[in-house]
Scaffold this motif. Structure first.
Motif, PDB file in Angstrom:
ATOM      1  N   HIS A 239      36.075  43.767  37.489  1.00 56.84           N
ATOM      2  CA  HIS A 239      35.829  42.504  36.779  1.00 56.84           C
ATOM      3  C   HIS A 239      34.473  42.496  36.075  1.00 56.84           C
TER       4      HIS A 239
ATOM      5  N   SER B  92      48.838  50.256  33.288  1.00 60.27           N
ATOM      6  CA  SER B  92      48.704  48.951  33.938  1.00 60.27           C
ATOM      7  C   SER B  92      47.251  48.677  34.341  1.00 60.27           C
ATOM      8  N   ALA B  96      45.491  45.501  32.897  1.00 59.39           N
ATOM      9  CA  ALA B  96      44.990  44.495  33.848  1.00 59.39           C
ATOM     10  C   ALA B  96      43.584  44.054  33.459  1.00 59.39           C
ATOM     11  N   ASN B  97      42.761  45.005  33.069  1.00 61.51           N
ATOM     12  CA  ASN B  97      41.393  44.647  32.686  1.00 61.51           C
ATOM     13  C   ASN B  97      41.392  43.849  31.384  1.00 61.51           C
ATOM     14  N   PHE B 100      42.380  40.317  32.207  1.00 60.05           N
ATOM     15  CA  PHE B 100      41.270  39.582  32.837  1.00 60.05           C
ATOM     16  C   PHE B 100      40.296  39.099  31.754  1.00 60.05           C
ATOM     17  N   HIS B 128      51.243  43.529  38.169  1.00 57.73           N
ATOM     18  CA  HIS B 128      50.968  42.397  39.059  1.00 57.73           C
ATOM     19  C   HIS B 128      50.175  42.856  40.283  1.00 57.73           C
ATOM     20  N   LEU B 131      46.530  43.723  39.263  1.00 58.31           N
ATOM     21  CA  LEU B 131      45.773  42.492  38.998  1.00 58.31           C
ATOM     22  C   LEU B 131      45.424  41.774  40.301  1.00 58.31           C
ATOM     23  N   SER B 132      46.417  41.667  41.169  1.00 60.11           N
ATOM     24  CA  SER B 132      46.198  40.981  42.448  1.00 60.11           C
ATOM     25  C   SER B 132      45.134  41.705  43.269  1.00 60.11           C
ATOM     26  N   TYR B 135      41.589  41.554  40.899  1.00 58.67           N
ATOM     27  CA  TYR B 135      41.017  40.345  40.290  1.00 58.67           C
ATOM     28  C   TYR B 135      41.407  39.029  40.970  1.00 58.67           C
ATOM     29  N   ILE B 147      47.008  34.873  40.508  1.00 57.38           N
ATOM     30  CA  ILE B 147      47.892  35.838  39.841  1.00 57.38           C
ATOM     31  C   ILE B 147      49.306  35.600  40.355  1.00 57.38           C
TER      32      ILE B 147
END
Lengths: 308, 237
Positions: A239, B92, B96-97, B100, B128, B131-132, B135, B147
């Motif tokens: 992040h 992915s 994902a980044n 975000f 998914h 991401l989970s 983030y 998410i």
């Protein structure tokens, strides 16, 4: 009368010289025999003490058997002391003595045993080198290569026409894989160290392929090392990664994926139905956003699996 | 050449260290097959020689009977194995980044900047999961990030308001999703060649093997979504 005196003197002098020479020779022979007997009884240290101090005296300097026995004693001491490393002294001494014995000349039986002993010593270097590769630690490459170098030099001295290129190529591949394993281990390392390990792995695989361009495992492992390095870089994204960093990381990863493609294709060309290479190509094309090519390899995998 | 396992080698041979050294050789040819005598050598004595020949013959015979070649280094080595491919979903991870950043760098109408910030993924369990994992505990401004994962579009209908939807549908299916949310400030993101034409506001594209994205900022503005400058500056279109 005077001429006769000179002749007697010359004769006596010659007798003295001959007997001195004979005594010296007999004495020399007895030291060798004593060392041999001590060796037979298993007391290699005493055998060494019996022969080593006199080995460089004129009586022994040209005595092939003495150097052969000394070499054999050093070899046995090398074994019994469990010494290791490219500079292990007993082993180096054994080689020096045996090589000198061979230069000086020996009877055929001794010569055969000397060759066997040299062969054993040579292989012991190789075995150690491989042992170090198998328990590889970062920074041990120089010693591994030194050990291998000694093995190679000895092998060449025994058989100058022997082709050692395949073995050197194998060693390079093992070194490449050993470095790649370090990258995959979870030991904490600085990014500079990881970069150096990665570069070393790629370099060793490159050396392996120079020696043997058709080495399937080297081609495949090189591709995997490049690809996995790209994946590791991607996994560091989090992040806190900015858009700029994301783009930069992605560029670096794509570069690695593109570099991986060529050796993976070369491995695939050698073994077209091998699943691991097909999977590698499918994955690489997917990572390069080349969906059509990736799907084509997926279809090939499914076809092969379906036929089983 | 058949490769032997370590156990086969161990059981076939005596444990002389010299023999072990020979086993470590990577490429013995048949001619080079020799067996060293265990125990003491006799400096060329006949006993030693005959014993050596006999043992050599026996070992060679075993090799021939078993139909195996002389043991090689590779047979004993962990390096017989090829390296293992990292099977992580690289696309992915990258997406994902991006998602975000899309969530964090754009602005929604003020009434939607309260409560949790919801990001829904339709039909890509790998994305998914990533991401989970990476983030889910983060926040978008003052909002906590949630998410959500859905198998298909139908299951999204019963869900509460989501700020971002990512789906990999294309054509008419994508258009139907876009139509269903046309009056809401929902950032619809797709990965389809016709993504923007069918209502997505951001669409992933491939440029020189890289994942990039294009934006329909006019349509976003109609939905009261303010696309951030950082996002706009990296868009390919």
């Amino acid at each position: 009368m005077s001429a006769m005196k000179i002749d007697i003197r010359s004769f006596l002098l010659a007798c003295v010289v001959v007997s001195a020479s004979l005594c010296s020779s007999l004495w020399a022979q007895s030291e060798v025999d004593r060392a041999t007997e001590l060796g037979r009884s298993g007391d290699w240290t005493a055998a060494k003490q019996a022969l080593r101090p006199v080995l460089n005296t004129p009586a022994y300097q040209t005595n092939g058997r003495a150097w052969f026995v000394m070499g054999f004693i050093h070899k046995e001491l090398h074994k019994s002391t469990g010494e290791f490393g490219s500079d292990a002294p007993e082993r180096l001494e054994a080689i020096t003595c045996l090589q000198r014995a061979m230069q000086l000349g020996m009877n055929p039986t001794d010569r055969a045993v000397a060759v066997e002993a040299m062969d054993f010593l040579s292989r012991s270097y190789f075995r150690e080198a491989i042992g170090m590769v198998e328990g590889f630690t970062w920074g041990s490459t120089d010693e591994i290569q030194a050990l291998y170098g000694r093995y190679e030099a000895l092998e060449m001295s025994l058989n100058p026409t022997k082709d050692l290129a395949p073995q050197r190529s194998d060693l390079s591949r093992y070194l490449g894989q050993a470095h790649a394993m370090l990258l995959e281990s979870e030991s904490p390392r600085s990014s500079a160290e990881l970069k150096a390990i990665f570069e070393a792995a790629i370099g060793h695989y490159g050396d392996a392929l120079k020696g043997n361009p058709n080495d399937y495992a080297a081609q495949y492992n090189l591709a995997i090392t490049l690809y996995n390095e790209g994946v590791r870089k991607l996994k560091r994204i989090n992040h806190e990664t900015s858009m700029f960093e994301l783009m930069e990381i992605q560029d670096g990863c794509i570069d690695l994926f593109e570099r991986a493609l060529s050796p993976m294709q070369a491995a695939h060309a050698q073994q077209p139905n091998r699943l691991e290479t097909l999977k590698g190509l499918m994955t690489l094309h997917y990572a390069l956003s080349q969906k059509t090519a990736s799907d084509a390899y997926r279809a090939q995998i499914e076809q092969i699996l379906g036929n089983r | 050449m058949n490769r032997l396992t370590s156990k086969q080698i161990q059981s076939m041979h005596a444990v002389s260290d010299e023999l072990s050294a020979r086993q470590a050789s990577p490429s013995f040819s048949t001619r080079e097959r020799k067996v060293m005598v265990r125990g003491k050598e006799r400096f060329g004595s006949s006993t030693w020689k005959s014993s050596r020949v006999a043992r050599g013959f026996i070992a060679a015979l075993i090799c021939c009977i078993c139909g195996i070649d002389v043991p090689t280094l590779e047979a004993q080595s962990q390096f017989t194995q090829t390296s293992t491919l990292d099977e992580s979903d690289t696309r992915s991870i990258t997406k994902a980044n991006f998602l975000f950043h899309f969530a964090a760098s754009n602005e929604w109408p003020s009434e939607f900047m309260e409560g949790p910030f919801r990001l829904a993924i339709i039909g890509n369990p790998s994305l998914h999961a990533i991401l989970s994992d990476k983030y889910a505990m983060k926040s978008i401004g003052l909002q906590s990030l949630e998410i959500l994962g859905f198998e298909d579009v139908a299951s999204l209908e019963s869900a509460p308001f989501v700020h971002v939807i990512y789906c990999e549908e294309s054509g008419a299916k994508l258009q139907r999703i876009a139509d269903a949310i046309s009056n809401a400030p929902v950032l619809l993101i797709s990965d389809a060649s016709d993504g923007l034409q069918n209502g997505a506001l951001i669409n992933f594209v491939s440029v020189n093997n890289r994942i990039r994205y294009e934006i329909n900022s006019e349509e976003a503005a109609k939905r009261d979504l303010l696309i951030g400058n950082r996002i706009l500056s990296w868009a390919v279109k």
